[in-house]
Design an enzyme around this catalytic site. Sequence first.
Site, PDB file in Angstrom:
ATOM      1  N   ASP A 214      32.405  94.738  71.521  1.00 54.94           N
ATOM      2  CA  ASP A 214      31.193  93.502  71.419  1.00 54.94           C
ATOM      3  C   ASP A 214      30.625  94.368  69.676  1.00 54.94           C
ATOM      4  O   ASP A 214      30.237  95.064  69.762  1.00 54.94           O
ATOM      5  CB  ASP A 214      30.436  93.331  71.890  1.00 54.94           C
ATOM      6  CG  ASP A 214      29.736  92.043  71.877  1.00 54.94           C
ATOM      7  OD1 ASP A 214      30.475  90.619  72.063  1.00 54.94           O
ATOM      8  OD2 ASP A 214      28.559  91.897  71.468  1.00 54.94           O
ATOM      9  N   ILE A 215      31.257  93.520  68.428  1.00 53.51           N
ATOM     10  CA  ILE A 215      30.243  93.950  66.961  1.00 53.51           C
ATOM     11  C   ILE A 215      29.029  93.426  67.815  1.00 53.51           C
ATOM     12  O   ILE A 215      27.910  92.432  68.394  1.00 53.51           O
ATOM     13  CB  ILE A 215      31.096  92.728  66.712  1.00 53.51           C
ATOM     14  CG1 ILE A 215      32.380  93.024  66.177  1.00 53.51           C
ATOM     15  CG2 ILE A 215      30.026  93.280  65.450  1.00 53.51           C
ATOM     16  CD1 ILE A 215      33.075  92.021  65.014  1.00 53.51           C
ATOM     17  N   ASN A 222      26.531  87.356  60.369  1.00 55.86           N
ATOM     18  CA  ASN A 222      27.121  86.307  60.146  1.00 55.86           C
ATOM     19  C   ASN A 222      26.174  85.495  59.625  1.00 55.86           C
ATOM     20  O   ASN A 222      26.363  84.394  57.915  1.00 55.86           O
ATOM     21  CB  ASN A 222      27.537  85.795  61.356  1.00 55.86           C
ATOM     22  CG  ASN A 222      29.178  84.889  60.441  1.00 55.86           C
ATOM     23  OD1 ASN A 222      29.334  85.594  59.606  1.00 55.86           O
ATOM     24  ND2 ASN A 222      29.058  83.806  61.645  1.00 55.86           N
ATOM     25  N   ASP A 231      33.703  86.885  58.679  1.00 55.58           N
ATOM     26  CA  ASP A 231      35.333  87.395  59.028  1.00 55.58           C
ATOM     27  C   ASP A 231      35.988  88.473  58.310  1.00 55.58           C
ATOM     28  O   ASP A 231      36.830  88.627  59.163  1.00 55.58           O
ATOM     29  CB  ASP A 231      36.311  85.968  58.121  1.00 55.58           C
ATOM     30  CG  ASP A 231      35.737  84.506  58.884  1.00 55.58           C
ATOM     31  OD1 ASP A 231      35.630  84.289  59.559  1.00 55.58           O
ATOM     32  OD2 ASP A 231      35.873  83.370  58.120  1.00 55.58           O
ATOM     33  N   GLU A 257      33.529  87.328  68.525  1.00 57.39           N
ATOM     34  CA  GLU A 257      32.808  88.670  67.723  1.00 57.39           C
ATOM     35  C   GLU A 257      33.303  89.836  69.458  1.00 57.39           C
ATOM     36  O   GLU A 257      33.180  91.084  69.149  1.00 57.39           O
ATOM     37  CB  GLU A 257      31.917  88.613  67.351  1.00 57.39           C
ATOM     38  CG  GLU A 257      30.753  89.199  68.329  1.00 57.39           C
ATOM     39  CD  GLU A 257      30.305  87.692  68.964  1.00 57.39           C
ATOM     40  OE1 GLU A 257      28.959  87.364  69.598  1.00 57.39           O
ATOM     41  OE2 GLU A 257      30.710  86.620  68.342  1.00 57.39           O
TER      42      GLU A 257
END
Length: 348
Positions: A214-215, A222, A231, A257
């Site tokens: 998971d980012i 974002n 993206d 994400e």
Amino acid sequence: MSEQEFKLALSYANAAMKLLKRCEIPAYPHFYELLYTYATGVNVPLNARMNELFRSGQPLTTDVVEALCVEFLKSYDVNERITNVSERMHARIESVNDAIDTAMLTAESYSGSLKVASGDLDRGVSADDLKSMTRQLLSETQHMQKTNSNLEDQLEASREDISALQRDLEEVRRESMIDSLTKIANRKSFDESIDNAVEDAVRTGEPLCLIIVDIDHFKTFNDTFGHQTGDQVLRLVATTLKANIKGRDLAARYGGEEFMTILPTTDIAGAVIVAENIRKAIHAKELLKRSTNEKLGRITASFGVAQFMPSDTSASLIERADRCLYAAKNSGRNRVVSEQELAKIIAA
């Protein structure tokens, strides 16, 4: 295709390639398709949008082209492509059925003529009548041969068409399993693959591990830098995942994400090494905003690692890996937490 049509198509192809080269856009198939379509001028909204970009002086970056592909290319609509293949299959089947019906009617007519001729011969006929009968049967035989030949042509064409349709369906099936943004496996592909991996682990007794990625702080990133840069981050992580796995391993975008990596025949120690390599590789990359070359800093990701147990289902394996991921998030992010480490964290 006529010579004129060939030259026209070639001019469109050359124009698309020149535009790719001039704007330094990678010659990926969907980027080429977009610029080829632009060169033809058949998609009026696409041409209007791109001409507006050129007039404004905005650079045609990979991110911009990616967004245009998603918006304008029909090839992204898998359902539409499946419908198209289905319609072509239906048309070919109808064509074959028509040819078979014609051949059957001709055969019935020919059989009737033979029965009539047989009866006449049994009763006796004159030389002139025999000649007339022979000419008629010869004519009907030639007609029968022509009908059969047409049926053979239709069947041969159908065989070739069906082979092409099978290839198209397989291509559509493959595309339906790929995430359009990151170009790695999508959720559908992951769901199918994890079920198969669990079945294989049960059958063979080989180890199986799952990594959830998971980012970190992706929503904030974002919102701060925009969706196109977001993206770019997703593609970067996907590329890093794919570069650090091999063989039967699978990297997939699970949603948003979050990513999954399935590692068949890999034990927990090996899976932790893979996860650490991916974590370090992601953190080592400095993110640039392509339109301005502005440095946006580094991104990080958190990892949860679980190993399959004989009592597991796909869902329970995912759930245990997810608990490890949340432990990684709660203990500072940008780290890997396996089930063994989770037990230590809980004990502490």
